[in-house]
Design a protein around this motif. Structure first.
Motif, PDB file in Angstrom:
ATOM      1  N   HIS A 230       0.861  -1.182   0.000  1.00  0.00           N
ATOM      2  CA  HIS A 230       0.000   0.000   0.000  1.00  0.00           C
ATOM      3  C   HIS A 230       0.897   1.232   0.000  1.00  0.00           C
ATOM      4  CE1 HIS A 230      -2.048  -3.252   2.306  1.00  0.00           C
ATOM      5  NE2 HIS A 230      -3.032  -2.967   1.474  1.00  0.00           N
ATOM      6  N   THR A 231       0.325   2.349  -0.336  1.00  0.00           N
ATOM      7  CA  THR A 231       1.127   3.569  -0.350  1.00  0.00           C
ATOM      8  C   THR A 231       0.297   4.776   0.069  1.00  0.00           C
ATOM      9  OG1 THR A 231       2.515   5.007  -1.720  1.00  0.00           O
ATOM     10  CG2 THR A 231       0.639   3.958  -2.803  1.00  0.00           C
ATOM     11  N   HIS A 232       0.989   5.768   0.620  1.00  0.00           N
ATOM     12  CA  HIS A 232       0.356   7.040   0.981  1.00  0.00           C
ATOM     13  C   HIS A 232       0.765   8.138   0.009  1.00  0.00           C
ATOM     14  CE1 HIS A 232       0.256   5.441   5.399  1.00  0.00           C
ATOM     15  NE2 HIS A 232      -0.726   4.962   4.664  1.00  0.00           N
ATOM     16  N   SER A 233       1.489   7.750  -1.030  1.00  0.00           N
ATOM     17  CA  SER A 233       2.028   8.724  -1.983  1.00  0.00           C
ATOM     18  C   SER A 233       1.438   8.513  -3.373  1.00  0.00           C
ATOM     19  CB  SER A 233       3.558   8.593  -2.036  1.00  0.00           C
ATOM     20  OG  SER A 233       4.081   9.235  -3.173  1.00  0.00           O
ATOM     21  N   SER A 234       0.954   9.579  -3.977  1.00  0.00           N
ATOM     22  CA  SER A 234       0.409   9.487  -5.335  1.00  0.00           C
ATOM     23  C   SER A 234       1.515   9.183  -6.344  1.00  0.00           C
ATOM     24  CB  SER A 234      -0.304  10.794  -5.702  1.00  0.00           C
ATOM     25  OG  SER A 234       0.579  11.896  -5.576  1.00  0.00           O
ATOM     26  N   ILE A 235       2.727   9.647  -6.051  1.00  0.00           N
ATOM     27  CA  ILE A 235       3.866   9.373  -6.939  1.00  0.00           C
ATOM     28  C   ILE A 235       4.193   7.879  -6.913  1.00  0.00           C
ATOM     29  CG2 ILE A 235       6.323   9.800  -7.331  1.00  0.00           C
ATOM     30  CD1 ILE A 235       5.913  12.606  -6.187  1.00  0.00           C
ATOM     31  N   GLU A 236       4.228   7.306  -5.717  1.00  0.00           N
ATOM     32  CA  GLU A 236       4.493   5.868  -5.593  1.00  0.00           C
ATOM     33  C   GLU A 236       3.374   5.052  -6.234  1.00  0.00           C
ATOM     34  OE1 GLU A 236       7.168   5.762  -1.469  1.00  0.00           O
ATOM     35  OE2 GLU A 236       5.103   5.013  -1.466  1.00  0.00           O
ATOM     36  N   ALA A 237       2.143   5.500  -6.066  1.00  0.00           N
ATOM     37  CA  ALA A 237       1.007   4.795  -6.661  1.00  0.00           C
ATOM     38  C   ALA A 237       1.128   4.766  -8.181  1.00  0.00           C
ATOM     39  CB  ALA A 237      -0.297   5.468  -6.246  1.00  0.00           C
ATOM     40  N   GLU A 238       1.585   5.861  -8.745  1.00  0.00           N
ATOM     41  CA  GLU A 238       1.755   5.942 -10.200  1.00  0.00           C
ATOM     42  C   GLU A 238       2.836   4.971 -10.679  1.00  0.00           C
ATOM     43  OE1 GLU A 238       2.834   9.336 -13.585  1.00  0.00           O
ATOM     44  OE2 GLU A 238       2.323   9.930 -11.533  1.00  0.00           O
ATOM     45  N   ILE A 239       3.913   4.853  -9.903  1.00  0.00           N
ATOM     46  CA  ILE A 239       4.995   3.921 -10.251  1.00  0.00           C
ATOM     47  C   ILE A 239       4.498   2.480 -10.189  1.00  0.00           C
ATOM     48  CG2 ILE A 239       7.238   3.017  -9.519  1.00  0.00           C
ATOM     49  CD1 ILE A 239       7.885   5.845  -8.480  1.00  0.00           C
ATOM     50  N   LEU A 240       3.772   2.155  -9.122  1.00  0.00           N
ATOM     51  CA  LEU A 240       3.265   0.793  -8.945  1.00  0.00           C
ATOM     52  C   LEU A 240       2.250   0.416 -10.023  1.00  0.00           C
ATOM     53  CD1 LEU A 240       2.792   0.819  -5.056  1.00  0.00           C
ATOM     54  CD2 LEU A 240       4.563  -0.399  -6.333  1.00  0.00           C
ATOM     55  N   ALA A 241       1.490   1.395 -10.489  1.00  0.00           N
ATOM     56  CA  ALA A 241       0.438   1.125 -11.474  1.00  0.00           C
ATOM     57  C   ALA A 241       0.993   0.912 -12.883  1.00  0.00           C
ATOM     58  CB  ALA A 241      -0.568   2.268 -11.480  1.00  0.00           C
ATOM     59  N   LYS A 242       2.264   1.208 -13.089  1.00  0.00           N
ATOM     60  CA  LYS A 242       2.853   1.064 -14.428  1.00  0.00           C
ATOM     61  C   LYS A 242       2.961  -0.397 -14.860  1.00  0.00           C
ATOM     62  CE  LYS A 242       5.550   5.349 -14.585  1.00  0.00           C
ATOM     63  NZ  LYS A 242       6.916   5.940 -14.630  1.00  0.00           N
TER      64      LYS A 242
END
Length: 342
Positions: A230-242
């Motif tokens: 899980h993440t609290h960062s939108s930047i990290e979420a974008e990386i994971l969603a790639k």
């Protein structure tokens, strides 16, 4: 030494001395020692009973001094508990009733996000995925002992509250010993009045994408070499969603069916418990559903919030590497609606 007296005649007496057998003497000593030992054992065994009885008496006295809140309905009373933690005193919270609950779910069904929402309530403590540790679920005894510790408020983690706890529980994945030992667990839930919250996903295909992406992240660790469920960062979420997983279409329908059947079986097993069935999609689209959850847990209503950032927000067609194959596989089946749920 024993003396035997023989009278020979009026004028003479003959005294014969006989030595006692050493074997007889030893037997006498042995019997005396055995009797003393048994007496000491009986005294020792009686002591814990006295202490236990005293402890039970104290427990009854404490509970008898607590009065149920006036607003509580009659059916609720069995669900009210007054735990007495071993390691600290509840002090002013001692007479605040506590409800027990368990979130029964599957991996990547939104339970992490849901639990952070619950824990944002000042009176709810949800203690996470406690049975992810294999030792705690190695047998029925270890499972029940672990639950006892949680419900006695002796489980300390970030979910522990400074305020008076009104509801305490944890989340439990169906594949963590729950289904194998469901009979004993149902009996425990019914006996201890544990309320059950089922949390599933309506769209199992989206769940599959999340499961595959999470498995990839465990190996690749694209964010600073750290696995992020899980993440609290939108930047990290974008990386994971790639990452776009490739789905084996040969196993796709059997896997979707297995997920569906497992969820149905769990609901069937626990149908006699007090329970509520939730779906991630409903909570995600309509946060007023959280009011219903709080009503079910019988806690004061609060606005709940979470810092978690959703990872997979794009259309399914943009998240699956072999989308055309998946689409072709599910068309005309009972799972065709999963393709259109965006």
């Amino acid at each position: 030494m024993i003396e035997e007296i023989f009278i020979i005649n009026k004028d003479s007496v003959y005294i014969k001395t006989i030595k006692k057998s050493p074997l007889t003497l030893r037997l006498v000593v042995l019997v005396i020692a055995a009797v003393c030992g048994m007496y000491i054992c009986l005294i020792s065994l009686e002591q814990p009973k006295v202490r236990t009885s005293t402890k039970l008496l104290e427990l009854r006295v404490v509970n008898q001094s607590c009065h149920h809140p006036s607003a509580v309905e009659d059916w609720e009373i069995p669900y009210l508990h007054y735990p007495q933690p071993k390691n600290y005193s509840r002090e002013e919270c001692a007479c605040n009733p506590v409800r027990f609950f368990s979130i029964l779910t599957m991996q990547r069904s939104g339970s992490g996000w849901f639990e952070t929402l619950l824990n944002s309530h000042i009176n709810i403590s949800s203690n996470g995925e406690i049975f992810s540790v294999a030792k705690r679920r190695e047998n029925v005894s270890s499972i029940l002992n672990t639950m006892d510790k949680v419900f006695n408020l002796d489980w300390f983690n970030s979910a522990s509250k400074n305020e008076c706890t009104a509801a305490v529980g944890f989340k439990w994945m169906l594949n963590q010993g729950l289904m194998e030992h469901h009979k004993e667990i149902v009996e425990y839930f019914e006996r201890r009045r544990v309320s059950v919250v089922f949390l599933f996903r309506r769209n199992s295909l989206r769940r599959m994408v999340s499961v595959l992406a999470n498995s990839y992240d465990k190996e690749a660790k694209p964010i600073n070499g750290t696995h992020k469920s899980h993440t609290h960062s939108s930047i990290e979420a974008e990386i994971l969603a790639k990452y776009k997983p490739w789905i084996n279409t040969t196993l796709l329908i059997p896997e979707l069916k297995k997920t569906e059947e497992t969820a149905s079986k769990a609901i069937e097993y626990f149908k006699n418990t007090r329970h509520n069935v939730l779906y991630y999609e409903d909570l995600d689209k309509n946060l007023t559903k959280l009011k219903e959850v709080q009503e079910f847990l019988r806690v004061p209503y609060r606005d709940l919030h979470s810092r978690q950032v959703k990872i997979h927000t794009a259309k399914l067609s943009e998240q699956i590497e072999n989308w055309d194959e998946v689409q072709k596989c599910l068309q005309g089946t009972s799972y065709h609606s999963f393709l259109l749920s965006d």
